[in-house]
Design a protein around this motif. Structure first.
Motif, PDB file in Angstrom:
ATOM      1  N   PRO A  25       0.931  -1.114   0.055  1.00  0.00           N
ATOM      2  CA  PRO A  25       0.055  -0.005  -0.067  1.00  0.00           C
ATOM      3  C   PRO A  25       0.888   1.330   0.082  1.00  0.00           C
ATOM      4  O   PRO A  25       0.454   2.373  -0.546  1.00  0.00           O
ATOM      5  N   VAL A  26       1.907   1.301   0.428  1.00  0.00           N
ATOM      6  CA  VAL A  26       2.924   2.243   0.896  1.00  0.00           C
ATOM      7  C   VAL A  26       3.271   2.853  -0.806  1.00  0.00           C
ATOM      8  O   VAL A  26       3.503   4.061  -1.001  1.00  0.00           O
ATOM      9  N   GLY A  50      -3.965   7.792   6.526  1.00  0.00           N
ATOM     10  CA  GLY A  50      -2.889   6.532   6.300  1.00  0.00           C
ATOM     11  C   GLY A  50      -3.519   5.401   5.831  1.00  0.00           C
ATOM     12  O   GLY A  50      -2.824   4.461   5.393  1.00  0.00           O
ATOM     13  N   LYS A  51      -4.800   5.182   5.907  1.00  0.00           N
ATOM     14  CA  LYS A  51      -5.650   4.037   5.624  1.00  0.00           C
ATOM     15  C   LYS A  51      -6.530   4.256   4.402  1.00  0.00           C
ATOM     16  O   LYS A  51      -7.601   4.835   4.699  1.00  0.00           O
ATOM     17  N   THR A  52      -6.166   3.830   3.128  1.00  0.00           N
ATOM     18  CA  THR A  52      -6.719   4.173   2.114  1.00  0.00           C
ATOM     19  C   THR A  52      -7.281   2.900   1.391  1.00  0.00           C
ATOM     20  O   THR A  52      -7.223   1.965   1.355  1.00  0.00           O
ATOM     21  N   GLY A  55      -4.824   1.572  -1.188  1.00  0.00           N
ATOM     22  CA  GLY A  55      -3.966   0.746  -0.541  1.00  0.00           C
ATOM     23  C   GLY A  55      -4.475  -0.514  -0.042  1.00  0.00           C
ATOM     24  O   GLY A  55      -3.500  -1.713  -0.261  1.00  0.00           O
ATOM     25  N   PHE A  56      -5.648  -0.536   0.355  1.00  0.00           N
ATOM     26  CA  PHE A  56      -6.207  -1.825   0.754  1.00  0.00           C
ATOM     27  C   PHE A  56      -6.492  -2.817  -0.297  1.00  0.00           C
ATOM     28  O   PHE A  56      -5.958  -4.091  -0.234  1.00  0.00           O
ATOM     29  N   ASP A  94      -3.784  -4.335  10.587  1.00  0.00           N
ATOM     30  CA  ASP A  94      -3.076  -2.817  10.251  1.00  0.00           C
ATOM     31  C   ASP A  94      -3.983  -1.813  10.632  1.00  0.00           C
ATOM     32  O   ASP A  94      -3.682  -0.686  11.284  1.00  0.00           O
ATOM     33  N   SER A  98      -4.183   1.156  13.505  1.00  0.00           N
ATOM     34  CA  SER A  98      -4.228   2.801  13.111  1.00  0.00           C
ATOM     35  C   SER A  98      -5.487   3.140  14.153  1.00  0.00           C
ATOM     36  O   SER A  98      -5.542   4.441  14.917  1.00  0.00           O
ATOM     37  N   LYS A 101      -4.287   3.619  17.548  1.00  0.00           N
ATOM     38  CA  LYS A 101      -3.465   4.647  17.628  1.00  0.00           C
ATOM     39  C   LYS A 101      -4.178   5.971  17.808  1.00  0.00           C
ATOM     40  O   LYS A 101      -3.614   7.049  18.492  1.00  0.00           O
ATOM     41  N   ARG A 102      -5.280   6.161  17.062  1.00  0.00           N
ATOM     42  CA  ARG A 102      -6.060   7.619  16.890  1.00  0.00           C
ATOM     43  C   ARG A 102      -6.655   7.609  18.344  1.00  0.00           C
ATOM     44  O   ARG A 102      -6.751   8.712  18.844  1.00  0.00           O
ATOM     45  N   GLU A 107      -1.281  11.168  15.914  1.00  0.00           N
ATOM     46  CA  GLU A 107      -1.471  11.247  14.530  1.00  0.00           C
ATOM     47  C   GLU A 107      -0.993  10.518  13.579  1.00  0.00           C
ATOM     48  O   GLU A 107      -0.100   9.494  13.819  1.00  0.00           O
ATOM     49  N   ARG A 108      -1.596  10.570  12.297  1.00  0.00           N
ATOM     50  CA  ARG A 108      -1.131   9.571  11.445  1.00  0.00           C
ATOM     51  C   ARG A 108       0.505   9.667  11.216  1.00  0.00           C
ATOM     52  O   ARG A 108       0.959  10.917  11.079  1.00  0.00           O
ATOM     53  N   GLY A 109       0.981   8.539  11.165  1.00  0.00           N
ATOM     54  CA  GLY A 109       2.288   8.312  10.964  1.00  0.00           C
ATOM     55  C   GLY A 109       3.298   8.333  12.192  1.00  0.00           C
ATOM     56  O   GLY A 109       4.325   7.956  12.020  1.00  0.00           O
ATOM     57  N   LYS A 165       8.055   7.380   2.368  1.00  0.00           N
ATOM     58  CA  LYS A 165       7.459   7.573   3.696  1.00  0.00           C
ATOM     59  C   LYS A 165       7.989   9.040   4.063  1.00  0.00           C
ATOM     60  O   LYS A 165       9.193   9.345   3.758  1.00  0.00           O
TER      61      LYS A 165
HETATM   62  N1  CTP Z   1      -1.571   2.796   3.376  1.00  0.00           N
HETATM   63  C1  CTP Z   1      -2.687   2.813   2.530  1.00  0.00           C
HETATM   64  N2  CTP Z   1      -3.703   2.182   2.754  1.00  0.00           N
HETATM   65  C2  CTP Z   1      -3.675   1.009   3.852  1.00  0.00           C
HETATM   66  C3  CTP Z   1      -2.399   0.997   4.292  1.00  0.00           C
HETATM   67  C4  CTP Z   1      -1.525   1.775   4.185  1.00  0.00           C
HETATM   68  O1  CTP Z   1      -2.824   3.894   1.548  1.00  0.00           O
HETATM   69  N3  CTP Z   1      -4.828   0.253   4.099  1.00  0.00           N
HETATM   70  C5  CTP Z   1      -0.312   3.641   2.610  1.00  0.00           C
HETATM   71  C6  CTP Z   1      -0.461   4.929   3.355  1.00  0.00           C
HETATM   72  O2  CTP Z   1       0.144   5.937   2.352  1.00  0.00           O
HETATM   73  C7  CTP Z   1       0.440   4.895   4.668  1.00  0.00           C
HETATM   74  C8  CTP Z   1       1.511   4.139   4.246  1.00  0.00           C
HETATM   75  O3  CTP Z   1       0.771   3.039   3.477  1.00  0.00           O
HETATM   76  O4  CTP Z   1       0.911   6.462   4.964  1.00  0.00           O
HETATM   77  C9  CTP Z   1       2.104   3.349   5.178  1.00  0.00           C
HETATM   78  O5  CTP Z   1       1.462   2.708   6.027  1.00  0.00           O
HETATM   79  P1  CTP Z   1       1.208   2.877   7.771  1.00  0.00           P
HETATM   80  O6  CTP Z   1       2.668   2.885   8.191  1.00  0.00           O
HETATM   81  O7  CTP Z   1       0.496   1.802   8.225  1.00  0.00           O
HETATM   82  O8  CTP Z   1       0.475   4.039   7.902  1.00  0.00           O
HETATM   83  P2  CTP Z   1       0.791   5.351   8.716  1.00  0.00           P
HETATM   84  O9  CTP Z   1       0.828   6.529   7.736  1.00  0.00           O
HETATM   85  O10 CTP Z   1       2.043   5.161   9.496  1.00  0.00           O
HETATM   86  O11 CTP Z   1      -0.267   6.035   9.495  1.00  0.00           O
HETATM   87  P3  CTP Z   1      -0.879   5.138  10.871  1.00  0.00           P
HETATM   88  O12 CTP Z   1      -0.342   6.078  11.942  1.00  0.00           O
HETATM   89  O13 CTP Z   1      -2.530   5.073  10.906  1.00  0.00           O
HETATM   90  O14 CTP Z   1      -0.496   3.889  11.072  1.00  0.00           O
END
Ligand code: CTP
Ligand code: MG
Length: 169
Positions: A25-26, A50-52, A55-56, A94, A98, A101-102, A107-109, A165
């Motif tokens: 997904p990244v 970060g969960k799209t 990506g899924f 995953d 998230s 974490k929320r 925050e995201r990331g 990233k």
């Molecule tokens: N990603 C996505 N869809 C998903 C999982 C991941 O689009 N279902 C993409 C996003 O661009 C995300 C990246 O993969 O930023 C890295 O995933 P992850 O580290 O799990 O997300 P984070 O951005 O770190 O967000 P979070 O804090 O929610 O883990």
């Protein structure tokens, strides 16, 4: 030495598909958040950007493709579907990470050690256990937890330096 080879094959077949589904997904710059931008009762995002959806889907397809060689290693055609299921479980794990974490106000990331590294693999392991695919190999699951933590830190650093990233974790 034989044991190391056996473990390596087991690891690649069992955890290759979920690891790929978690990493793929990244690579796609998804724009449709799974939570559709919605907030939870605590006023924070349900999952975050970060969960799209893209990506899924990319993760599920990648996990399915990886399940084909994995099924050959395992020696069971049905494993193509089991590997796909484990990959989807990994993506859901995953997402659960998230969500957690929320709720913790991150925050995201933002990093959350162990949850970031293990959420997907524990979910995949749960699915394998439920389907009876772990058997007497729990020691292998233990090795895999340590290996996944190390691989996650290594690959995230590579993704960061490649500009995939924004953060090193
Ligand atoms: N990603 C996505 N869809 C998903 C999982 C991941 O689009 N279902 C993409 C996003 O661009 C995300 C990246 O993969 O930023 C890295 O995933 P992850 O580290 O799990 O997300 P984070 O951005 O770190 O967000 P979070 O804090 O929610 O883990
Ligand atoms: Mg992350």
């Amino acid at each position: 030495m034989m044991d190391a080879v056996e473990y390596a094959l087991w690891f690649l077949a069992m955890y290759g598909p979920p690891m790929l589904s978690n990493a793929a997904p990244v690579l796609v710059n998804g724009v449709i958040p799974i939570d559709k931008g919605r907030f939870f009762v605590d006023g924070r995002r349900l999952l975050g950007d970060g969960k799209t959806v893209e990506g899924f889907v990319t993760g599920a397809v990648s996990g399915f493709v990886a399940s084909i060689p994995a099924a050959i290693v395992i020696g069971t055609p049905l494993f193509v579907l089991v590997g796909l299921a484990a990959s989807i479980a990994a993506l859901l794990g995953d997402i659960a990470g998230s969500f957690l974490k929320r709720r913790l106000g991150l925050e995201r990331g933002a990093p959350l050690f162990l949850v970031d590294q293990l959420d997907f693999m524990l979910a995949a392991t749960g699915l394998y256990a439920a389907l009876g695919y772990i058997g007497d190999k729990w020691i292998y699951v233990g090795y895999t937890m340590v290996l996944v933590i190390m691989l996650h830190i290594a690959t995230n650093n590579v993704a960061y330096y490649l500009g995939l990233k924004n953060t090193r974790w």
